[in-house]
Design an enzyme around this catalytic site. Structure first.
Site, short mmCIF file in Angstrom:
data_model
loop_
_atom_site.label_atom_id
_atom_site.label_comp_id
_atom_site.label_asym_id
_atom_site.label_seq_id
_atom_site.Cartn_x
_atom_site.Cartn_y
_atom_site.Cartn_z
N GLY A 44 0.82 -1.21 0.00
CA GLY A 44 0.00 0.00 0.00
C GLY A 44 0.85 1.26 0.00
O GLY A 44 2.09 1.19 -0.09
N ASP A 85 0.29 -8.90 1.70
CA ASP A 85 -0.75 -7.98 1.21
C ASP A 85 -1.71 -8.78 0.34
O ASP A 85 -1.26 -9.60 -0.46
CB ASP A 85 -0.09 -6.85 0.40
CG ASP A 85 -0.96 -5.61 0.31
OD1 ASP A 85 -2.11 -5.75 -0.13
OD2 ASP A 85 -0.49 -4.52 0.69
N THR A 92 -6.48 -3.00 -1.85
CA THR A 92 -6.23 -1.58 -2.16
C THR A 92 -4.75 -1.32 -2.43
O THR A 92 -4.41 -0.28 -2.97
CB THR A 92 -6.74 -0.63 -1.04
OG1 THR A 92 -6.09 -0.98 0.19
CG2 THR A 92 -8.25 -0.74 -0.86
N SER A 110 -4.89 -2.32 5.79
CA SER A 110 -6.28 -1.84 5.95
C SER A 110 -6.61 -0.90 4.80
O SER A 110 -5.76 -0.11 4.39
CB SER A 110 -6.46 -1.05 7.25
OG SER A 110 -7.79 -0.56 7.34
N TYR A 118 -14.27 1.73 9.94
CA TYR A 118 -12.83 1.99 10.04
C TYR A 118 -12.47 2.44 11.45
O TYR A 118 -11.57 1.90 12.09
CB TYR A 118 -12.46 3.06 9.02
CG TYR A 118 -10.98 3.39 8.92
CD1 TYR A 118 -10.07 2.43 8.51
CD2 TYR A 118 -10.52 4.67 9.21
CE1 TYR A 118 -8.71 2.74 8.39
CE2 TYR A 118 -9.17 4.98 9.09
CZ TYR A 118 -8.27 4.02 8.69
OH TYR A 118 -6.94 4.32 8.56
#
Ligand code: UDP
Length: 312
Positions: A11, A32, A36, A76, A146
């Site tokens: 990320g 990962d 995203t 996340s 979140y």
């Protein structure tokens, strides 16, 4: 030098952290699932013998062969439109992903650093935000997936520290920007920059008087690295305290990109925090850290990256 695991290492922040760890001669295993994150962020590291990538969903398990000295839990979704699109994976990675990463730290006798967030303060009633503030979060709102996941993540991190004596760290990361943000991740920096560079209207939500404080990614990563090296377990705010309204930020972007774009107003997303600014006295005292990069300097580097990305 130790062997580190970086969850979410493909990320935006995870890939910058991975680079920093490799520069400091640590071995790095990146985990990962790429929902995203992107392989493009780490492909240039492929030839480095200290680097290993594994496509894994850390919400299911954190399994790494061999010795592990430290786990950085950065996996996340982190942009409001991402966690609106992936509400359940966001909750899972904050809850189960953090549990799995802490379990791995326990088994491997490793240290652990949680990438937490200023969102734990919600729509804050205290300003600027100190680590001692408990926050004002709507648990059932769209951002709750979140905010609450990260609050739970902090809670279980402290529990593992207290019960299992894991040397944990909690970084509360405030708005951070820089190269490798996804053009379409929906946050203010990529939105405004891509709009300004295309000469489109800048989409200001609400009246634009809400505030944010923007930290350049290199500064943030130095803060994370300083915290990694310190045996300090309470949360530490990491961010740049220079506060701007969204409207001032839009004007800065238009000026710096020499764009002819105008501003267009849209409705404010639900539970959008009205103010946000880190109190960084703890980071200054404990880590001897403060951000060094001015907004102009950081934006110049970011504009350069976005121009290049938009040509592709
Ligand atoms: N925002 C905006 N226009 C955009 C994107 C964001 O006015 O195109 C505003 C948003 O409403 C918020 C601030 O910019 O007040 C920062 O939003 P971002 O999504 O970057 O992250 P947040 O700080 O809310 O987590």
């Amino acid at each position: 030098m130790g062997r580190c695991v970086v969850t979410g290492g493909a990320g935006f922040l995870g890939s910058h952290l991975t680079e920093k760890l490799l520069r400091e001669k640590h071995e790095v295993v990146v985990l990962d699932n790429l929902i995203t994150g992107s392989l493009r962020n780490i492909e240039h590291l492929g030839g480095n013998p200290l680097f290993l990538f594994k496509k894994e969903n850390v919400s299911e398990a954190v399994l790494v062969d061999g010795q592990v000295d430290f786990i950085f839990h950065f996996a996340s979704p982190a942009s409001p439109i991402d966690y609106l699109e992936f509400p359940i994976p966001t909750l899972k990675v904050g809850a189960m992903g953090t549990h799995n990463a802490l379990g791995a730290a326990k088994v491997k006798k490793a240290g652990f650093l949680l990438a937490s967030t200023s969102e734990v303060y919600g729509d804050p009633l205290e300003h600027p935000q100190k680590e001692t503030y408990w926050g004002n979060v709507n648990p059932i709102g769209p951002r709750g997936v979140y905010d609450e996941a990260k609050r739970y993540a902090e809670s279980i991190t402290m529990a593992y520290h207290r019960c299992h004596k894991i040397p944990t760290r909690i970084a509360r990361i405030f708005n951070t920007y820089g190269p490798r943000m996804r053009l379409k991740d929906g946050r203010i920096v990529p939105n405004f920059l891509s709009q300004a560079l295309r000469g489109e209207d800048l989409t200001v939500y609400g009246n634009g008087l809400q505030t944010r404080s923007f930290c350049f990614v290199d500064d943030l990563i130095e803060g994370i690295y300083a915290l990694f090296q310190k045996d300090f377990h309470d949360p530490v705010n990491l961010g740049n305290p220079t506060e701007l309204t969204v409207l001032e930020f839009a004007e800065t972007i238009i000026r710096m990109t020499k764009s002819s774009s105008k501003i267009k107003y849209f409705s404010l997303p639900e539970d959008d925090p009205k103010v946000r600014k880190p109190d960084i006295q703890r980071a200054e005292k404990v880590l001897g850290w403060r951000p060094k990069t001015s907004l102009e300097e950081g934006l110049e580097k970011t504009i350069y990256y976005f121009k290049k990305e938009m040509r592709q």
